[in-house]
Write an enzyme that holds these catalytic residues in place. Structure first.
Site, PDB file in Angstrom:
ATOM      1  N   HIS A  32      50.027  36.067  46.894  1.00 35.96           N
ATOM      2  CA  HIS A  32      50.138  36.676  48.222  1.00 35.96           C
ATOM      3  C   HIS A  32      49.047  36.129  49.142  1.00 35.96           C
ATOM      4  O   HIS A  32      47.953  36.695  49.219  1.00 35.96           O
ATOM      5  CB  HIS A  32      50.012  38.195  48.099  1.00 35.96           C
ATOM      6  CG  HIS A  32      51.017  38.807  47.172  1.00 35.96           C
ATOM      7  ND1 HIS A  32      50.916  38.733  45.799  1.00 35.96           N
ATOM      8  CD2 HIS A  32      52.159  39.493  47.431  1.00 35.96           C
ATOM      9  CE1 HIS A  32      51.954  39.349  45.249  1.00 35.96           C
ATOM     10  NE2 HIS A  32      52.720  39.818  46.219  1.00 35.96           N
ATOM     11  N   HIS A 280      53.480  37.160  53.361  1.00 36.40           N
ATOM     12  CA  HIS A 280      53.000  38.216  52.467  1.00 36.40           C
ATOM     13  C   HIS A 280      52.954  37.761  51.011  1.00 36.40           C
ATOM     14  O   HIS A 280      51.909  37.834  50.378  1.00 36.40           O
ATOM     15  CB  HIS A 280      53.895  39.464  52.588  1.00 36.40           C
ATOM     16  CG  HIS A 280      53.754  40.401  51.429  1.00 36.40           C
ATOM     17  ND1 HIS A 280      52.790  41.372  51.365  1.00 36.40           N
ATOM     18  CD2 HIS A 280      54.433  40.472  50.245  1.00 36.40           C
ATOM     19  CE1 HIS A 280      52.885  42.010  50.204  1.00 36.40           C
ATOM     20  NE2 HIS A 280      53.877  41.487  49.510  1.00 36.40           N
ATOM     21  N   GLU A 432      48.530  66.431  43.191  1.00 34.97           N
ATOM     22  CA  GLU A 432      48.369  65.982  41.808  1.00 34.97           C
ATOM     23  C   GLU A 432      48.049  64.491  41.695  1.00 34.97           C
ATOM     24  O   GLU A 432      47.181  64.093  40.915  1.00 34.97           O
ATOM     25  CB  GLU A 432      49.623  66.300  40.975  1.00 34.97           C
ATOM     26  CG  GLU A 432      49.800  67.759  40.627  1.00 34.97           C
ATOM     27  CD  GLU A 432      50.436  68.570  41.759  1.00 34.97           C
ATOM     28  OE1 GLU A 432      50.804  67.966  42.805  1.00 34.97           O
ATOM     29  OE2 GLU A 432      50.572  69.796  41.600  1.00 34.97           O
ATOM     30  N   HIS A 493      60.154  74.600  36.008  1.00 33.98           N
ATOM     31  CA  HIS A 493      58.764  74.643  35.544  1.00 33.98           C
ATOM     32  C   HIS A 493      58.627  74.407  34.050  1.00 33.98           C
ATOM     33  O   HIS A 493      57.540  74.552  33.502  1.00 33.98           O
ATOM     34  CB  HIS A 493      58.131  75.989  35.922  1.00 33.98           C
ATOM     35  CG  HIS A 493      57.734  76.059  37.364  1.00 33.98           C
ATOM     36  ND1 HIS A 493      58.629  75.829  38.382  1.00 33.98           N
ATOM     37  CD2 HIS A 493      56.535  76.305  37.960  1.00 33.98           C
ATOM     38  CE1 HIS A 493      58.001  75.944  39.542  1.00 33.98           C
ATOM     39  NE2 HIS A 493      56.726  76.219  39.315  1.00 33.98           N
TER      40      HIS A 493
END
Ligand SMILES: Cc1ncc(C[n+]2csc(CCOP(=O)(O)OP(=O)(O)O)c2C)c(N)n1
Ligand SMILES: [Mg+2]
Length: 687
Positions: A32, A280, A432, A493
Site C-alpha cells: 500500500h 491505496h 466491549e 443472552h
C-alpha cells in the site's frame, strides 16, 4: 549504497521514506504505497521534532509511543525504523546491537522471514508498539497506552522524579475513523481527559472503493469536538512547519486528547496515481515509479536509495533527542532507586512481567459446600485477594461490574477517573470492543489489565481478543453468564457457539473452571502467564464446591484436564464422564449414581482444552485411556470439537439450537442437562 543528492536534508529524508516504500512495494508486487507517500512528512516531523524515542533502546519504559493504526501503510513504519536505525530487542527484553529493520528486510518486504511483514507485527519487529491492520483497533489500543501512562505517572512519580510522562501518538486513516471501535475509544478518551494522547487523522478522503463521498460524508472534526477532544487542523500534509506547530499545540494541551486532522493526498507526487483509490493498495508499476521519482527530483533509476546524510539526519533528530531523554531518565532512575527502593523494585518487575513476591498469599481456599457459589463470585473474591498484592493488576467491566463481580472492593482500590489517576477500577462503558483493545494497550504498557462482560458479547470484542492472542500479551478477558445457565434472559443472552469459537483462536487459553477452588487455580495460572491471553469463563449461577478430600485437588487445572473421581482400584473405568465449568457438578452427580448402580465410572474435569492439549501424550492417555471408548462429554454449549475427546463412539450432551427464556431448572430438563440423562447416555455406551 549512498549517493550525494543536493537539497534540504529534511526534504531528502522525506523523499527517502517515500521512495523506500515505493520500491519495496514495487519489488514485492504488493502493498500500500499511497499513505506512506502522503503522510511521510507528517510522520517524519513527529519523529524528528517531537517523539521521545531512543532508537538504541526501543523498549525504554518512558518512551513516547507511536502506533500506526493504518497498519496497511506498514512501509511507512519500516522506513522510519530503518532510517532511525532502531535496534532489535530479543524476547528476554535485551537490546541487541543489530538493527530492527535492515535495508535487506525492506528489499524483502512481505516475504517469509523479512522483518518487514505486510502489516506491523508486535513481537516480530522491534519498534512496533502494537500489531495493527484491523482498522480502528490501533487507535483504540493507543487509548489504553495513554491510560497506562496516566496511571503509572500517578503511582510512581515523586517530587523531582517524573518517571512517567510519555505521550502516545496514533496515525489513523479514513477507515479507522469509520470503524465503530474508534468511536467507542474516542468517547472514552475524551471522558478520561487523556491529554497525553494525540490521534493524527490522515484525511485523504480516499479508501479502497473510491472517494469517501460514497460512504463517509460526516463532519469528522465536529464529531471529535462533540466528544470533547482538542481538534487541530493542518491544511497540507507537506507543510512540516504547520505540522510541527500543531504537534506543539497537542503537547501544550493539558486537559483533552488532541485530534490532529491533516489534509493529505494519497499517492502524493505520483503523476498518474495521486488522489486515486489505485494509490491505496497497488504497486505503482515500473513506469509510474520512474515518473514519480522524477517528480520528486530523485534519480529515476535508483532503487532503495538512502542518500548520504539521511541516516545522520535521523540521528541528529529523533536519535539525539531520544538518547538524551533516555539517559536523563536512567540517571533519574538511579536516584529513584535510592530514594524509593520499593517503588523502583515494582517498576522493574512490571517491566519483566513478574508479580510481586507473595502475590498469592491471600488467595482463599473454599470449603466444601453443596449449595456452592457462582464462579463469578468466587472469581471476584480471588481477584480481590490477588489485586491487594499486585498493585498493577487493574481493570473493570463494560458497564457490568455488578454482574461480572470484577469490582475491586478493598480499601483504596478507587475508581480511575480524570480526577483520580490512582484508581484501579475502570469504567469502560458499554463498549466491549474498545474495552478489549484498551486493555491490550494497557498490557502493551506492561500493566496487568482485565476487563469483563457477558460471554454472549465476546463476539463484540472478538477483533481485539484476537489481537491479544496474535501479539502474545497477557490480557485477561473475563466472561460471565456463560451458558443457558443465564435462564430467564433467554436466547439473546445465552451463549452457544462462543466457547467453540474462542477455543478456535490460536494462542488464547480458554479456562472454564468447575468450582470455586478451580477458579482459584485458574487465577494462579493467569498470574503466572507472561505472554498468554486468557478467556476466563464464569457462571452466573451457584456451582457446588466439591469436597477435595473425596475428589482430586483442584491444582489439576494447570494440566487442563484431570481425573477428578475414579473407579475403585482394579483396572480401567468402564465409562468416562467429562465436564467443564457448571457441568462438572452435574457429571459428579451422575458419577455417584453410576457407582451406586455398581458401575466403574471416571469423572474428568476439563477446564481448558488448550492446557490439556499441551500435556505429554502419556499424561493425556492416563486421563483418557485410549482403550476406554465409552466417553460422555457434557457442556452447555455447541458440541463442535468435542469429538476429539470423546472419539467416534462417544457421546456429547450439548446444545444444538439456541436456548430459551425460562427458569434454569426447566432449561436444564428441556436440553438434557440432568443427572438422569447423563446416566442414561453413559449406560447406553457401556458394553
Ligand atoms: C476492520 C478492517 N476492515 C477492512 C479492512 C480492509 N482495508 C484495509 S485498508 C482499507 C481502506 C482504508 O482506507 P483508509 O483508512 O482511508 O486508508 P488509505 O486508503 O487512505 O490509506 C480497508 C477497507 C481492514 N484492514 N480492517
Ligand atoms: Mg483514506
Amino acid at each position: 549504497m549512498g549517493a550525494v543528492l543536493q537539497g534540504d536534508p529534511d526534504a531528502l529524508a522525506i523523499t527517502t521514506i517515500r521512495t523506500l516504500a515505493i520500491d519495496a512495494i514495487q519489488k514485492a508486487e504488493s502493498g500500500h504505497p499511497g499513505t506512506p507517500m502522503g503522510m511521510a512528512p507528517v510522520v517524519y516531523t513527529l519523529w524528528q521534532r517531537h517523539l521521545r524515542f531512543d532508537p538504541d533502546d526501543p523498549i525504554w519504559p518512558n518512551r513516547d509511543r507511536f502506533v500506526l493504526s493504518a497498519g496497511h501503510a506498514s512501509m511507512l513504519l519500516w522506513s522510519m525504523l530503518h532510517l532511525a536505525r532502531v535496534k532489535a530487542v530479543n524476547p528476554a527484553y535485551e537490546v541487541l546491537g543489530e538493527p530492527a529493520v535492515t535495508l535487506r528486510d525492506i528489499e524483502t518486504f512481505r516475504q517469509l522471514g523479512s522483518k518487514c511483514p505486510g502489516h506491523p507485527e508486535y513481537r516480530w519487529t522491534s519498534g512496533v508498539e502494537a500489531t495493527t491492520g484491523p482498522l480502528g483497533n490501533g487507535v483504540a489500543t493507543s487509548v489504553g497506552m495513554a491510560i497506562a501512562g496516566k496511571w503509572l505517572g500517578e503511582r510512581y512519580n515523586r517530587d523531582g522524579f517524573p518517571m512517567f510522562d510519555f505521550d502516545v501518538y496514533a496515525l489513523a486513516g479514513d477507515g479507522c475513523m469509520m470503524e465503530g471501535i474508534a468511536s467507542e475509544a474516542a468517547s472514552l478518551a475524551a471522558h478520561q481527559r487523556l491529554s497525553n494522547l494525540t490521534w493524527i487523522y490522515d484525511s485523504n478522503r480516499i479508501t479502497i472503493e473510491g472517494h469517501t463521498d460514497i460512504a463517509f460524508t460526516e463532519d469528522v472534526a465536529a464529531r471529535f469536538l462533540g466528544y470533547g477532544w482538542n481538534v487541530v487542523v493542518v491544511a497540507d500534509a507537506n507543510d512540516t512547519d504547520a505540522i510541527d506547530h500543531a504537534l506543539g499545540e497537542a503537547k501544550a494541551e493539558h486537559e483533552r486528547p488532541t485530534f490532529l486532522m491533516v489534509h493529505s493526498h494519497i499517492g502524493y507526487g505520483s503523476p498518474g496515481r495521486e488522489d486515486t483509490p489505485a494509490a491505496h493498495g497497488e504497486p505503482l508499476g515500473p513506469d509510474e515509479v520512474k515518473a514519480t521519482k522524477r517528480a520528486y527530483g530523485w534519480p529515476e533509476d535508483a532503487e532503495f536509495l538512502v542518500p548520504d546524510g539521511v541516516y545522520g539526519r535521523f540521528a541528529e533528530g529523533v536519535g539525539a533527542r531520544g538518547k538524551s531523554a533516555r539517559e536523563a531518565w536512567m540517571g533519574l532512575f538511579a536516584g529513584y532507586r535510592d530514594a524509593y527502593p520499593d517503588l523502583a523494585d515494582e517498576l522493574l518487575r512490571i517491566q519483566r512481567r513478574e508479580p510481586p513476591d507473595g502475590w498469592d498469599e491471600l488467595i482463599p481456599a473454599f470449603p466444601p459446600d453443596a449449595k456452592g457459589i457462582a464462579s463469578r463470585d468466587s472469581s471476584g473474591r480471588v481477584l480481590n485477594a490477588i489485586a491487594q498484592k499486585v498493585p498493577w493488576l487493574l481493570g473493570g467491566a463494560a458497564d457490568l461490574a455488578p454482574s461480572t463481580k470484577t469490582r475491586l472492593t478493598f480499601e483504596g482500590a478507587g475508581d480511575f477517573q480524570a480526577d483520580d489517576r490512582s484508581g484501579r477500577n475502570f469504567h469502560f462503558g458499554i463498549r466491549e470492543h474498545a474495552s478489549a483493545a484498551i486493555s491490550n494497550g494497557m498490557s502493551l504498557t506492561k500493566l496487568r489489565p482485565f476487563w469483563s462482560g457477558f460471554l454472549i458479547f465476546s463476539d463484540y470484542a472478538r477483533g481485539a481478543i484476537r489481537l491479544s492472542a496474535l501479539m502474545e500479551i497477557p490480557t485477561i478477558h473475563i466472561f460471565t453468564h456463560d451458558s443457558i445457565g443465564v435462564g430467564e434472559d433467554g436466547p439473546t443472552h445465552q451463549p452457544i457457539e462462543h466457547l467453540a469459537s474462542l477455543r478456535a483462536m490460536p494462542g488464547l487459553t480458554v479456562l472454564r473452571p468447575g468450582d470455586a477452588n478451580e477458579v482459584a487455580e485458574a487465577w494462579r495460572f493467569i498470574m503466572r502467564s507472561q505472554h498468554e491471553p486468557v478467556a476466563l469463563i464464569l457462571s452466573r449461577q451457584a456451582l457446588p464446591t466439591l469436597d477435595r478430600t473425596l475428589y482430586a485437588p483442584a491444582s489439576g487445572l494447570e494440566r487442563g484436564a484431570y481425573v477428578l473421581a475414579d473407579a475403585a482400584e482394579g483396572g480401567d473405568p468402564d465409562v468416562i464422564l467429562i465436564g467443564t465449568g457448571s457441568e462438572v457438578g452435574l457429571v459428579v452427580d451422575a458419577y455417584e449414581r453410576l457407582v451406586a448402580d455398581g458401575l466403574r465410572p471416571r469423572v474428568v474435569s476439563m477446564p481448558s482444552w488448550e492446557l490439556f492439549d499441551r500435556q505429554p501424550l502419556e499424561y493425556r492417555d492416563a486421563v483418557l485411556p485410549p482403550v476406554v471408548l465409552a466417553r460422555v462429554a457434557v457442556e452447555q454449549a455447541s458440541t463442535l470439537g468435542w469429538d476429539r475427546y470423546v472419539g467416534p463412539s462417544g457421546a456429547v450432551i450439548g446444545m444444538h439450537t439456541f436456548g430459551a427464556s425460562a427458569p434454569l431448572k426447566e432449561l436444564q430438563t428441556k436440553f438434557g442437562f440432568t443427572p438422569e440423562s447423563v446416566v442414561e447416555t453413559a449406560k447406553g455406551l457401556i458394553r
